[in-house]
Design an enzyme around this catalytic site. Structure first.
Site, PDB file in Angstrom:
ATOM      1  N   GLU A 166      -4.649  -0.175  -8.508  1.00  0.00           N
ATOM      2  CA  GLU A 166      -3.536   0.667  -8.973  1.00  0.00           C
ATOM      3  C   GLU A 166      -2.427  -0.237  -9.526  1.00  0.00           C
ATOM      4  OE1 GLU A 166      -3.574   4.700  -6.242  1.00  0.00           O
ATOM      5  OE2 GLU A 166      -2.989   2.847  -5.239  1.00  0.00           O
TER       6      GLU A 166
ATOM      7  N   HIS B  55      -2.027  -2.823  -6.635  1.00  0.00           N
ATOM      8  CA  HIS B  55      -2.582  -2.439  -5.337  1.00  0.00           C
ATOM      9  C   HIS B  55      -4.107  -2.509  -5.332  1.00  0.00           C
ATOM     10  CE1 HIS B  55      -3.331   0.820  -2.130  1.00  0.00           C
ATOM     11  NE2 HIS B  55      -3.195  -0.357  -1.555  1.00  0.00           N
TER      12      HIS B  55
ATOM     13  N   SER C 276       0.831  -1.209   0.000  1.00  0.00           N
ATOM     14  CA  SER C 276       0.000   0.000   0.000  1.00  0.00           C
ATOM     15  C   SER C 276       0.853   1.242   0.000  1.00  0.00           C
ATOM     16  CB  SER C 276      -0.849   0.060   1.270  1.00  0.00           C
ATOM     17  OG  SER C 276      -1.401  -1.165   1.582  1.00  0.00           O
TER      18      SER C 276
HETATM   19  N1  CAA Z   1     -15.313  -7.656   3.597  1.00  0.00           N
HETATM   20  C1  CAA Z   1     -15.828  -8.234   2.474  1.00  0.00           C
HETATM   21  N2  CAA Z   1     -16.990  -7.854   1.926  1.00  0.00           N
HETATM   22  C2  CAA Z   1     -17.659  -6.852   2.532  1.00  0.00           C
HETATM   23  C3  CAA Z   1     -17.194  -6.226   3.702  1.00  0.00           C
HETATM   24  C4  CAA Z   1     -15.965  -6.689   4.250  1.00  0.00           C
HETATM   25  N3  CAA Z   1     -15.429  -6.151   5.335  1.00  0.00           N
HETATM   26  N4  CAA Z   1     -18.086  -5.271   4.066  1.00  0.00           N
HETATM   27  C5  CAA Z   1     -19.082  -5.316   3.155  1.00  0.00           C
HETATM   28  N5  CAA Z   1     -18.813  -6.257   2.234  1.00  0.00           N
HETATM   29  C6  CAA Z   1     -19.621  -6.631   1.088  1.00  0.00           C
HETATM   30  C7  CAA Z   1     -20.892  -7.312   1.528  1.00  0.00           C
HETATM   31  O1  CAA Z   1     -20.701  -8.710   1.687  1.00  0.00           O
HETATM   32  C8  CAA Z   1     -21.827  -7.021   0.371  1.00  0.00           C
HETATM   33  O2  CAA Z   1     -21.550  -7.919  -0.709  1.00  0.00           O
HETATM   34  P1  CAA Z   1     -22.655  -8.262  -1.831  1.00  0.00           P
HETATM   35  O3  CAA Z   1     -23.098  -6.963  -2.446  1.00  0.00           O
HETATM   36  O4  CAA Z   1     -21.886  -9.135  -2.773  1.00  0.00           O
HETATM   37  O5  CAA Z   1     -23.755  -8.974  -1.117  1.00  0.00           O
HETATM   38  C9  CAA Z   1     -21.390  -5.631  -0.076  1.00  0.00           C
HETATM   39  O6  CAA Z   1     -20.040  -5.450   0.419  1.00  0.00           O
HETATM   40  C10 CAA Z   1     -22.277  -4.561   0.417  1.00  0.00           C
HETATM   41  O7  CAA Z   1     -22.310  -4.711   1.808  1.00  0.00           O
HETATM   42  P2  CAA Z   1     -23.372  -4.020   2.722  1.00  0.00           P
HETATM   43  O8  CAA Z   1     -24.697  -3.953   1.988  1.00  0.00           O
HETATM   44  O9  CAA Z   1     -23.347  -4.625   4.073  1.00  0.00           O
HETATM   45  O10 CAA Z   1     -22.760  -2.616   2.961  1.00  0.00           O
HETATM   46  P3  CAA Z   1     -22.707  -1.340   2.066  1.00  0.00           P
HETATM   47  O11 CAA Z   1     -23.644  -1.324   0.932  1.00  0.00           O
HETATM   48  O12 CAA Z   1     -22.791  -0.281   3.091  1.00  0.00           O
HETATM   49  O13 CAA Z   1     -21.218  -1.382   1.445  1.00  0.00           O
HETATM   50  C11 CAA Z   1     -18.867  -1.136   1.528  1.00  0.00           C
HETATM   51  C12 CAA Z   1     -20.097  -1.727   2.195  1.00  0.00           C
HETATM   52  C13 CAA Z   1     -18.700  -1.770   0.140  1.00  0.00           C
HETATM   53  C14 CAA Z   1     -17.658  -1.525   2.411  1.00  0.00           C
HETATM   54  C15 CAA Z   1     -19.042   0.413   1.380  1.00  0.00           C
HETATM   55  O14 CAA Z   1     -19.356   0.959   2.630  1.00  0.00           O
HETATM   56  C16 CAA Z   1     -17.806   1.111   0.853  1.00  0.00           C
HETATM   57  O15 CAA Z   1     -17.586   1.198  -0.341  1.00  0.00           O
HETATM   58  N6  CAA Z   1     -16.974   1.660   1.781  1.00  0.00           N
HETATM   59  C17 CAA Z   1     -15.714   2.323   1.438  1.00  0.00           C
HETATM   60  C18 CAA Z   1     -14.620   1.293   1.308  1.00  0.00           C
HETATM   61  C19 CAA Z   1     -13.314   1.916   0.934  1.00  0.00           C
HETATM   62  O16 CAA Z   1     -13.125   3.114   0.860  1.00  0.00           O
HETATM   63  N7  CAA Z   1     -12.321   1.048   0.693  1.00  0.00           N
HETATM   64  C20 CAA Z   1     -10.969   1.466   0.406  1.00  0.00           C
HETATM   65  C21 CAA Z   1     -10.144   1.337   1.640  1.00  0.00           C
HETATM   66  S1  CAA Z   1      -8.490   1.877   1.389  1.00  0.00           S
HETATM   67  C22 CAA Z   1      -7.629   0.521   0.990  1.00  0.00           C
HETATM   68  O17 CAA Z   1      -8.093  -0.596   1.017  1.00  0.00           O
HETATM   69  C23 CAA Z   1      -6.237   0.772   0.550  1.00  0.00           C
HETATM   70  C24 CAA Z   1      -5.189   0.523   1.503  1.00  0.00           C
HETATM   71  O18 CAA Z   1      -4.104   0.183   1.043  1.00  0.00           O
HETATM   72  C25 CAA Z   1      -5.287   0.840   2.936  1.00  0.00           C
END
Ligand code: CAA
Length: 286
Positions: A154, A142, A121
């Site tokens: 990425e 990434h 990352s």
């Molecule tokens: N792990 C795996 N799948 C997950 C999850 C988790 N922790 N949390 C939610 N999901 C999945 C659910 O299983 C569900 O899957 P399906 O659509 O296939 O059934 C889907 O996501 C939607 O879940 P929910 O309806 O419960 O929740 P939501 O609609 O509120 O969406 C979210 C959840 C996709 C996490 C959304 O809130 C989101 O996009 N959040 C932002 C995430 C983000 O910014 N990620 C980047 C992080 S930075 C990074 O990763 C880089 C790094 O190097 C640090």
């Protein structure tokens, strides 16, 4: 002559490694999953099976398809088990010495045609390329958490990366994984974490100063700015250990004060509160 990518090895079976493995499996690829810890490997395989079952229960694939997908998962307790892969994705914890050692071993475990990628990352890809005898087949790939949901990957080449390797990987991400490849420069945090990590730390700092509660900060950003989740909940999702490791690596590379980890975040980490995965972070997940 490189073969088309049909077998991917993922080295490291934590949240990201497991997520990458599942994303590849669900697109019809064979996945060799390796972890130095047999317990971690076992936990990851069980979690992967459970995730596929949940997807089947939601009607995203049939129970038969879920079982078939799982047949293409090859757990390997030995690193030597990755030799048949056309692409290896390293996803071990974000520690420079560990990654350098693992990448060195990966290169000697696979054929000369195998492409090797790191899911780092924050560590410069050029720095990670140093142990390679042939750095032309190495690049950064990434992914974002949760891998199953986040459509971006990425792609980061070094000066040494062969253009054909980058092209193969761009096509792999787009056509085989169904995600969007974003080719970015090899600088600390690339594009996304260079912007995201100061934002997450700034939210933690605001809470630490007593200015606003976690709930108020998160509600501000979800309802006020349309973010899918607030920065403190997102920190818990990413993992507070990961946020701190990335922040420390970015601080090392930039000396930017916005990347200094605030006290409340350090304290949570010292007490073993890592966010969702440990059941407690800024929020409780019991
Ligand atoms: N792990 C795996 N799948 C997950 C999850 C988790 N922790 N949390 C939610 N999901 C999945 C659910 O299983 C569900 O899957 P399906 O659509 O296939 O059934 C889907 O996501 C939607 O879940 P929910 O309806 O419960 O929740 P939501 O609609 O509120 O969406 C979210 C959840 C996709 C996490 C959304 O809130 C989101 O996009 N959040 C932002 C995430 C983000 O910014 N990620 C980047 C992080 S930075 C990074 O990763 C880089 C790094 O190097 C640090």
């Amino acid at each position: 002559m490189r073969r088309a990518i049909d077998t991917v090895a993922v080295v490291g079976s934590g949240a990201m490694g497991r997520g990458i493995a599942e994303a590849c499996l669900r697109r019809g690829l064979t996945v060799i999953l390796h972890d130095a810890s047999p317990t971690a490997l076992d936990t990851a395989c069980n979690a992967l099976a459970a995730s596929l079952q949940r997807a089947a229960a939601k009607g995203q694939l049939t129970p038969d398809d879920a079982a078939q997908v799982l047949e293409h998962l090859v757990p390997s307790e030995e690193l030597a088990g990755i030799h048949a892969a056309n692409l290896v994705i390293e996803a071990v914890p974000e520690r420079l010495e560990l990654k350098l050692a693992v990448l060195r071993n990966i290169e000697t475990s696979v054929s000369a045609e195998t492409i090797i990628a790191t899911n780092t990352s924050s560590i410069p890809i050029t720095r990670l390329s140093l142990p390679f005898a042939d750095p032309s087949r190495f690049l950064g790939l990434h992914f974002f958490n949760p891998v199953s949901k986040m459509p971006l990957v990425e792609v980061i080449s070094t000066m040494e990366t062969d253009d054909k390797v980058q092209n193969t990987i761009e096509l792999f991400v787009r056509d085989q994984l169904g995600k969007t490849p974003l080719v970015v420069t090899d600088r600390p945090g690339f594009v996304v974490n260079a912007l995201l990590i100061p934002f997450l730390l700034s939210a933690a700092r605001m809470m630490d100063s007593g200015y606003a509660s976690a709930e108020a900060i998160d509600e501000g950003m979800t309802l006020g700015c349309g973010h899918p989740m607030g920065p403190l909940k997102l920190s818990d999702l990413v993992g507070l250990d990961v946020v701190c490791e990335v922040a420390d690596a970015l601080y090392d590379g930039t000396k930017d004060a916005a990347l200094i980890v605030p006290n409340n975040l350090r304290r949570l980490l010292e007490r073993g509160h890592l966010g969702q995965k440990s059941g407690r972070g800024f929020y409780s997940y019991t």
